[in-house]
Design an enzyme around this catalytic site. Structure first.
Site, short mmCIF file in Angstrom:
data_model
loop_
_atom_site.label_atom_id
_atom_site.label_comp_id
_atom_site.label_asym_id
_atom_site.label_seq_id
_atom_site.Cartn_x
_atom_site.Cartn_y
_atom_site.Cartn_z
N ASN A 1 1.10 -1.26 0.01
CA ASN A 1 0.27 0.00 -0.08
C ASN A 1 0.77 1.23 -0.05
OD1 ASN A 1 -1.78 2.09 0.43
ND2 ASN A 1 -2.35 1.39 2.61
N LYS B 1 0.12 4.23 -0.42
CA LYS B 1 -0.44 5.39 0.30
C LYS B 1 -0.25 6.72 -0.65
CE LYS B 1 -0.26 3.22 4.75
NZ LYS B 1 -0.21 3.42 6.06
N HIS C 1 -9.64 1.07 4.69
CA HIS C 1 -8.47 1.34 5.41
C HIS C 1 -8.52 2.30 6.46
CE1 HIS C 1 -4.47 2.64 6.23
NE2 HIS C 1 -3.77 1.51 5.76
N GLU D 1 -6.95 4.52 7.57
CA GLU D 1 -6.65 6.06 7.20
C GLU D 1 -7.92 6.61 6.54
OE1 GLU D 1 -2.90 5.63 5.34
OE2 GLU D 1 -1.82 5.30 7.23
N GLU E 1 -5.62 -5.25 10.47
CA GLU E 1 -4.59 -4.05 10.55
C GLU E 1 -4.91 -3.30 11.91
OE1 GLU E 1 -2.30 -3.09 6.85
OE2 GLU E 1 -4.02 -1.44 7.13
N GLY F 1 2.02 2.57 10.70
CA GLY F 1 2.70 3.95 10.67
C GLY F 1 3.74 4.47 11.24
N SER G 1 3.23 -1.94 10.36
CA SER G 1 4.56 -2.07 10.65
C SER G 1 5.35 -3.49 10.28
CB SER G 1 4.79 -1.87 12.05
OG SER G 1 4.61 -0.49 12.56
#
Ligand code: PGA
Length: 253
Positions: A8, A10, A95, A97, A165, A171, A212
């Protein structure tokens, strides 16, 4: 079953030149791995150009988000049909985010259905913001799954992948990386929820771990947490480290 490793990207990298270089570097290694399906999810503006350098099916493209309709007056959105027409095979939905930007379980459920209808494989992300001692977080994950999969029938399941996740492990500001045990517990719980919804058909749904993941811990997540693959953020932009993950997973017996 082949392991599924999804990168991903991003909102990185900042130029198409850099995106092409990274994609080519990853593809070179990924194309040689028979036991791994690699999927790169770049910003959607790069999809058209990256599609031109794809060769074969071992390293393909995914999107990071979709809208719920195929066309319409939705300024700024990208539709599942558009992505599918560009040769995109996968899409990440839900996701954390995106959830943090206001996406609800209900909207996510509509996106899941829209993705399936357009022929995409939907990588549905679930995960708790924090853990508690009573296991409430497992109930929250079950609820996220149950709502998101509301419109998904048994026959659609071959287009579903679930990515666990935990938000606290994602992150560069992550509290800590999850342990293989954390991921194992969640993946067992996800399998139970899926079995409750779809009975034995649920066993065909791949479960990924994300948060991570790096070249040091990737192998352990796959072997000890018994997941079917990984969803990798930051490390998927580092060609050396990411291809190391691909090779390690590709060499697992
Ligand atoms: P990370 O992100 O690997 O950078 O923690 C994972 C993700 O957001 O999918």
């Amino acid at each position: 079953m082949k392991k599924l490793i999804i990168g991903n990207w991003k909102m990185y990298p900042a130029s198409i030149k850099d995106a092409k270089a990274k994609f080519s570097g990853i593809k070179k290694v990924a194309s040689g791995l028979r036991n791994v399906q690699t999927v790169i999810c770049p910003p959607s503006v790069y999809v058209g150009d990256l599609k031109k350098i794809i060769s074969g099916h071992r390293c393909v493209l995914g999107a990071q988000n979709i809208w719920i309709e195929n066309e319409g007056a939705y300024t700024g959105e990208v539709s599942p049909a558009m992505l599918s027409s560009l040769g995109v095979h996968y899409v990440i939905v839900g996701h954390s985010e995106r959830r943090a930007m206001g996406e609800t379980d209900e909207l996510i459920s509509k996106k899941v259905v829209a993705g399936i209808k357009a022929g995409l494989t939907v990588v549905l992300c679930v995960g708790e913001k924090e853990r508690d001692l009573d296991g409430e977080y497992l109930k929250l994950i079950a609820e996220q799954l149950t709502i998101a999969l509301r419109g998904v029938s048994k026959k659609d399941l071959k287009q579903i992948v679930v990515a666990y996740e935990p938000v606290w492990a994602i992150g560069k500001y992550a509290l800590r990386a999850a342990t293989a045990e954390d991921a194992l517990e969640a993946s067992i719980s996800i399998k139970k929820t899926l079995a409750g919804l779809y009975a034995t058909a649920a066993t065909e749904v791949p479960i990924l771990y994300g948060g991570s993941v790096d070249a040091k811990n990737a192998e352990e997540f796959v072997t000890k947490s018994r997941v079917d693959g990984l969803l990798v953020g930051r490390t998927s932009l580092d060609v050396v480290a990411f291809t190391e993950i691909l090779k390690k997973i590709g060499n697992l017996k």
